[in-house]
Enzyme design. Structure first.
Site, PDB file in Angstrom:
ATOM      1  N   HIS A 161      10.866  18.959   2.512  1.00  0.00           N
ATOM      2  CA  HIS A 161      11.985  19.143   3.445  1.00  0.00           C
ATOM      3  C   HIS A 161      11.602  18.687   4.847  1.00  0.00           C
ATOM      4  O   HIS A 161      12.388  17.996   5.518  1.00  0.00           O
ATOM      5  CB  HIS A 161      12.395  20.621   3.464  1.00  0.00           C
ATOM      6  CG  HIS A 161      13.466  20.941   4.460  1.00  0.00           C
ATOM      7  ND1 HIS A 161      14.809  20.870   4.154  1.00  0.00           N
ATOM      8  CD2 HIS A 161      13.394  21.325   5.757  1.00  0.00           C
ATOM      9  CE1 HIS A 161      15.514  21.208   5.217  1.00  0.00           C
ATOM     10  NE2 HIS A 161      14.676  21.485   6.210  1.00  0.00           N
ATOM     11  N   GLU A 162      10.419  19.044   5.300  1.00  0.00           N
ATOM     12  CA  GLU A 162       9.986  18.637   6.633  1.00  0.00           C
ATOM     13  C   GLU A 162       9.755  17.127   6.697  1.00  0.00           C
ATOM     14  O   GLU A 162      10.017  16.499   7.727  1.00  0.00           O
ATOM     15  CB  GLU A 162       8.723  19.395   7.040  1.00  0.00           C
ATOM     16  CG  GLU A 162       8.906  20.905   7.140  1.00  0.00           C
ATOM     17  CD  GLU A 162      10.076  21.313   8.019  1.00  0.00           C
ATOM     18  OE1 GLU A 162      10.379  20.587   8.996  1.00  0.00           O
ATOM     19  OE2 GLU A 162      10.709  22.349   7.732  1.00  0.00           O
TER      20      GLU A 162
ATOM     21  N   HIS B 166      14.207  11.131  11.606  1.00  0.00           N
ATOM     22  CA  HIS B 166      13.807  10.669  12.936  1.00  0.00           C
ATOM     23  C   HIS B 166      13.468   9.183  12.914  1.00  0.00           C
ATOM     24  O   HIS B 166      13.859   8.428  13.817  1.00  0.00           O
ATOM     25  CB  HIS B 166      12.608  11.491  13.414  1.00  0.00           C
ATOM     26  CG  HIS B 166      12.151  11.121  14.792  1.00  0.00           C
ATOM     27  ND1 HIS B 166      10.850  10.754  15.067  1.00  0.00           N
ATOM     28  CD2 HIS B 166      12.806  11.061  15.977  1.00  0.00           C
ATOM     29  CE1 HIS B 166      10.732  10.490  16.354  1.00  0.00           C
ATOM     30  NE2 HIS B 166      11.897  10.666  16.920  1.00  0.00           N
TER      31      HIS B 166
END
Length: 229
Positions: free
Chosen positions: A100-101, A108
């Site tokens: 998820h991160e 980004h």
């Protein structure tokens, strides 16, 4: 937050209940699947490194951060920080959170529009979360509706931040599931477990958005009541 002369606090009850349920749900779900070893045997840090490299993000560092469920991606420093139960764990829950991160890091890197919008209003949201409630309190004490209206105007920054956060988080979770499935890091039995962990996490963001919306409603109602007085 409760203030004297505030008949609107009752509006927050649904959001408070949902928030409590969401916290219990994420903690219990994460704890449950933290005890299920993944078939890949990779740790969260190892998986994150592989996924970042596979996504062309070789400049993103994977670091350890103290705490539980404190995992996050820092776009300003291009650092993906994983908490103690994730960084060195090879559990299904750990891999889901790590992926998820990575999803946020990929957002980004791709300049995902909702993420850009969310990051752009962070200063406004921080100011609003600090100043809005003191303005509400003073407005109620002084019975000055204009102060409450100003607090409401500021607090819209918090509401926008929470609402924009929802698609950002949901998209990161979808990316995580796709990365884990396509890469073969989890099998067909483990993927539904990851979806439960990420679904429980998403509920906390839904609760936060509901809380902010109901607080804004309180501002507007209180401004109207004080203007009538």
């Amino acid at each position: 937050m409760f203030f004297p002369m505030d008949p609107t606090f009752i509006l927050l009850i649904p959001a408070i209940i949902l928030s409590l349920y969401a916290q219990i749900k994420i903690q219990s779900t994460f704890a449950k699947y933290s005890n299920v070893p993944s078939s890949s045997r990779l740790t969260g840090a190892e998986l994150a490194t592989r996924l970042l490299y596979g996504g062309g993000l070789r400049g993103v560092r994977v670091d350890y951060v103290p705490g539980t469920l404190t995992d996050h991606y820092d776009p300003s420093q291009q650092v993906l920080r994983l908490s103690e139960p994730v960084y060195a764990s090879s559990s299904v829950a750990a891999l889901g959170v790590a992926a998820h991160e990575v999803g946020h890091a990929l957002q980004h890197g791709e300049r995902y529009l909702p993420l850009i919008l969310r990051n752009s209003i962070v200063p406004v949201a921080n100011l609003a979360s600090t100043a809005a409630f003191p303005l509400l309190f003073l407005g109620l004490i002084l019975r000055w509706a204009n102060l409450i209206w100003l607090g409401a105007l500021l607090f819209t920054g918090v509401v926008l931040f929470q609402i924009i956060t929802l698609p950002v988080e949901l998209n990161a979770s979808r990316r995580a599931v796709n990365l884990l499935a396509r890469g073969g890091y989890l099998d067909s039995r483990e993927l539904p477990m990851v979806k439960k962990v990420l679904g429980a996490a998403a509920l906390t963001y839904v609760a936060a958005a509901l809380m902010s919306l109901l607080n804004l409603a309180r501002f507007l109602i209180l401004a109207g009541l004080n203007r009538e007085d």
